[in-house]
Design an enzyme around this catalytic site. Structure first.
Site, PDB file in Angstrom:
ATOM      1  CG  ASP A 172      52.551  26.136 123.540  1.00 13.65           C
ATOM      2  OD1 ASP A 172      51.580  26.175 124.309  1.00 13.65           O
ATOM      3  OD2 ASP A 172      52.849  27.059 122.766  1.00 13.65           O
ATOM      4  CB  SER A 188      51.675  29.526 125.342  1.00 14.88           C
ATOM      5  OG  SER A 188      52.844  29.963 124.699  1.00 14.88           O
TER       6      SER A 188
END
Length: 648
Positions: free
Chosen positions: A429, A284
Site C-alpha cells: 500500500d 489503495s
C-alpha cells in the site's frame, strides 16, 4: 471477454488465463517466504551459475539507527513519555474543536441562516446548490465583497490592467499585441488568482474582476483556435509555451479502505460538469476508482458511477471464521486471487497502463511502496511502467500489512503471458508513505494544480480552516473573522502543531515499534492535502463497514455525500480547467495524430502523439524497461526480448 449486457456495468472482464499466470507467483508465497523467483545469471559460459558465497563477518540484518547501548535503555521511557504528552494534547485538541463547533452553532447557525444552510446541504444537483448558495451570499452581504476588486490575497491592479488589455486588443483585432499579452498572463497562478482564499469568502463564485478576467481569457484563447489567427508554426509554439507555463491539473484519490468509495460521488460531480482532469492518481481504495475512470470514456463512466455499481465491489472472501483461518495461515485477511477477480472489472480486464492511456487519454498513476522498510515509493504510470498490468498495481496499492499480503507487479510479456515486473519484487500500500504523490506528479507531468479527494479517517480530524475554505466561508463577521473567534482558532493551531511535533519526535528517534514489519510513522506525517481538498462527510457507522463492500443503498448515500462535498469547489475548479482544456485543444490543432480517440469520440481530453513519443536524441534507458523486455523460459531463465511499447 465481454458479457452480453445492455450497459457497461453488465460486462464481465475476467481473464482466466491471466489469473492462472498470477497464481503461479502468489500461491504458496506465505508458506515459503524466504524463497524468491530464481533467475539464471552467469558472467560467461564457463562461469558457474551458483557461485560460492562466503559468510560475512560481524553482525548483519540490523538497523544502524537502533544500535548502541543507550537506545534500548531510553527507548521505552521516551516512547511512554511522548505517548502521554501526545494523548494529553490530542484530548485538549478535541475539546477545542468541540468548543468551536458549539460557538458556530449558537452564534451563527440559528433562525434564517440555519434554514438557508439546511437547504444548501440538501441540494441534489449543482444547479440547485448554486442557486441556494447565492441566497446565502445575499443574506450575509457577500455580493458587495464580490463587486469590490480590492483584496490583499491577489494582485488586483495587475489583473485589471491585463483584463483591459486583452479586451481592447481583441475588439480592435490587434493580434500581435494580443499574442504578447497572452504570453504574459497564460501561466499558473498569474496574479495569484489560483489562491484558495479568493474562493473562501463566499459560498458561490469570487471577485467579479477574477470571473471577468477568466471569461475574457477563455474568449481570447477560443478566438485564437477558431479563427486561426497565426501560422501553424507560431500557433504550435505558442500553445506549447502556454502548456509549459500553465501546467496540468491532477485529481488525487486517497486511500481509506471502504471510505474510499466516497470518491465515486466526487467523480460523478466532476463528470457531470465536464471537469475531470487528464492526470489522475489513486492510492489503495482510491486506486481502484482511478483505474475505473482511466480505462473508460465519459459515456461509459455515466453508466458506471451509479448505485448499481455496488455489486462490483463484492469479493468472495468467505465468512469471518474463514477469514480468521486465512489470517492464521497466511498472515492476511483477504486473498489476492479474489481481489484480482474484483479488480478486473474496474480495470477493464488485463489492460496495461499504456493501453489505458491510448484508450481514454487519461494518465493513470498508482502509488505503491516496496515490501521492505526503506526502499523509496514508486509511482506506476505509462511512463515508468507502460506494460504493467493495472489490476496488479491496484492490488499492490491495497496491500496493507495484515489485510493483504504484498504481491509482485505483473507485466505483459512479448508472448502475451503475464510475467513478474522488476525481478518479482513485491509491493504494498502506497498510502503508508505517499498517499498524495504531488512531487512525482509535478516532476513527470508538470502538475501545478491539485484536486485531492481525501477520505482517510485518521487524518480528517487535522483538516481545519480557521479562515474558511473554498465555498465554505467563515459566516460570522461577514467572512472577515476566525472560526470560533481568534482565540479558538489560535488554540487549535497551537495544539495541532504540538501533536505533529510529538509525532516527529517519535519518528526521528525511532521509538515506534514495527508491527507486521512496517514502519507506521508516516501514516500521520505526510502531505494529505492539495490546492483544493475535498472531504466527503463520513458517518460514524462507516467504521463498522470499513472492510466491507457497500450495498446499493449505502453506495447511493456515499455518492450523494461525495457530490455534496464537491459542489462548493466546482467554481474554483472550473476557472482552472476550462483554460487548461483550451490549451490542450490548441496543442492538438497542428498535430497529425491525436491519441485517445474512441468509438464514440467522447473522452473529455485531447492528448497528442507528442505526449507518447520521444525523439531518439533524448531517449534514455530505463532499468524497468530492461526488466520488462525479458522472456521467461520454463526453467526460470531469462532471455532477451522486445516489446513495442512507447514511452515519452
Amino acid at each position: 471477454m465481454t458479457g452480453s449486457g445492455n450497459s457497461e456495468i453488465d460486462n464481465d472482464y475476467t481473464v482466466q488465463e491471466d489469473l492462472d499466470e498470477f497464481v503461479k507467483y502468489t500461491c504458496g508465497y506465505s508458506k515459503q517466504r524466504d524463497k524468491r523467483i530464481e533467475y539464471i545469471i552467469a558472467q560467461h559460459d564457463w562461469n558457474p551459475v551458483h557461485e560460492v558465497v562466503l559468510p560475512k563477518k560481524g553482525k548483519t540484518g540490523k538497523d544502524e539507527k537502533r544500535e548502541g547501548f543507550m537506545y534500548p535503555i531510553l527507548r521505552w521511557p521516551l516512547m511512554i513519555t511522548a505517548s502521554i504528552c501526545l494523548s494529553v494534547v490530542a484530548f485538549l485538541y478535541l475539546l477545542d474543536r468541540m468548543y468551536i463547533n458549539c460557538y458556530e452553532y449558537f452564534i451563527v447557525w440559528r433562525g434564517r441562516p440555519a434554514l438557508l444552510r439546511s437547504r444548501l446541504q440538501n441540494a441534489k444537483t449543482f444547479e440547485e446548490w448554486k442557486a441556494r448558495a447565492r441566497d446565502l451570499d445575499d443574506y450575509f452581504g457577500n455580493n458587495d465583497w464580490k463587486l469590490d476588486p480590492a483584496y490583499d490575497y491577489y494582485d488586483y491592479s495587475l489583473l485589471r490592467t491585463v483584463f483591459r488589455s486583452l479586451r481592447v486588443h481583441r475588439l480592435k483585432e490587434e493580434w500581435e499585441q494580443l499574442k504578447s499579452t497572452l504570453d504574459v498572463c497564460v501561466r499558473s497562478n498569474f496574479a495569484a488568482i489560483d489562491s484558495p482564499m479568493l474562493y473562501s469568502r463566499t459560498y458561490s463564485g469570487t471577485k467579479k474582476l477574477v470571473e471577468d478576467y477568466v471569461n475574457e481569457l477563455t474568449h481570447c484563447l477560443q478566438l485564437v483556435i477558431d479563427k486561426k489567427l497565426y501560422t501553424p508554426k507560431d500557433r504550435s509554439r505558442m500553445f506549447e509555451y502556454f502548456s509549459h507555463n500553465y501546467g496540468r491539473t491532477a485529481l488525487c484519490l486517497s486511500g481509506g479502505a471502504s471510505f474510499a468509495i466516497y470518491h465515486t460521488g466526487v467523480l460523478a460531480a466532476l463528470l457531470e460538469q465536464d471537469l475531470l482532469p487528464n492526470v489522475i492518481t489513486g492510492t489503495s481504495g482510491g486506486g481502484l476508482l482511478a483505474a475505473l475512470v482511466c480505462t473508460r470514456t465519459n459515456d461509459e463512466l455515466r453508466q458506471l458511477l451509479v448505485p448499481e455499481l455496488a455489486p462490483k465491489f463484492q469479493s468472495d472472501v468467505g465468512s469471518y471464521i474463514e477469514s480468521a483461518k486465512r489470517y492464521i495461515q497466511t498472515g492476511a485477511r483477504f486473498d489476492e486471487i479474489f481481489w484480482a477477480k474484483t479488480c478486473m472489472f474496474f480495470t477493464r480486464g488485463s489492460m496495461t497502463f499504456a493501453e489505458a492511456y491510448e484508450r481514454s487519454g487519461r494518465i493513470l498513476n498508482i502509488s505503491v511502496i516496496p515490501s521492505d522498510a526503506h526502499s523509496p515509493p514508486k509511482l506506476i504510470n505509462y511512463l515508468t511502467s507502460p506494460n504493467t498490468i493495472i489490476w496488479s498495481a491496484v492490488i499492490a496499492s491495497c496491500a496493507v500489512p495484515g489485510i493483504l499480503n504484498p504481491i509482485p507487479l505483473m507485466t505483459r510479456g512479448p508472448s502475451g503471458k503475464l510475467i513478474p515486473h522488476n525481478f518479482g519484487n513485491r509491493f504494498k500500500d502506497g498510502s503508508l508513505r505517499t498517499d498524495i504523490p504531488l512531487g512525482e506528479l509535478r516532476t513527470q507531468f508538470n502538475v501545478h494544480f491539485s484536486i485531492v479527494s481525501q477520505t482517510n479517517p485518521h487524518v480528517q480530524v487535522f483538516f481545519f480552516s480557521p479562515r474558511g475554505t473554498v465555498g465554505r466561508p467563515v459566516s460570522h463577521r461577514k467572512g472577515r473573522g476566525w472560526r470560533g473567534g481568534y482565540l479558538g482558532s489560535a488554540i487549535e493551531q497551537y495544539l495541532k502543531y504540538d501533536m505533529i511535533k510529538w509525532l516527529h519526535v517519535i519518528r526521528s528517534l525511532e521509538l515506534l515499534p514495527r508491527p507486521l514489519g512496517q514502519d507506521w510513522s508516516s501514516v500521520f506525517l505526510q502531505k494529505f492535502d492539495g490546492t483544493i481538498t475535498i472531504w466527503p462527510k463520513t458517518k460514524l457507522k462507516d467504521f463498522w463497514y470499513i472492510l466491507s463492500p457497500p450495498s446499493n443503498e449505502r453506495l447511493a448515500n456515499m455518492i450523494a455525500a461525495g457530490k455534496a462535498a464537491t459542489f462548493p469547489k466546482i467554481d474554483f475548479i472550473s476557472s482552472r480547467i476550462q483554460i487548461e482544456k483550451l490549451i490542450e485543444k490548441g496543442r492538438a490543432m497542428d498535430r497529425p495524430t491525436a491519441l485517445g480517440t474512441s468509438v464514440d469520440g467522447d473522452i473529455g481530453t485531447s492528448i497528442t502523439r507528442q505526449d507518447m513519443d520521444v525523439s531518439c536524441e533524448s531517449a534514455t534507458v530505463n532499468p524497468d524497461d530492461i526488466i520488462n523486455n525479458q522472456k521467461f523460459t520454463s526453467t526460470g531463465s531469462v532471455t532477451p526480448g522486445f516489446t513495442n511499447a512507447k514511452s515519452p
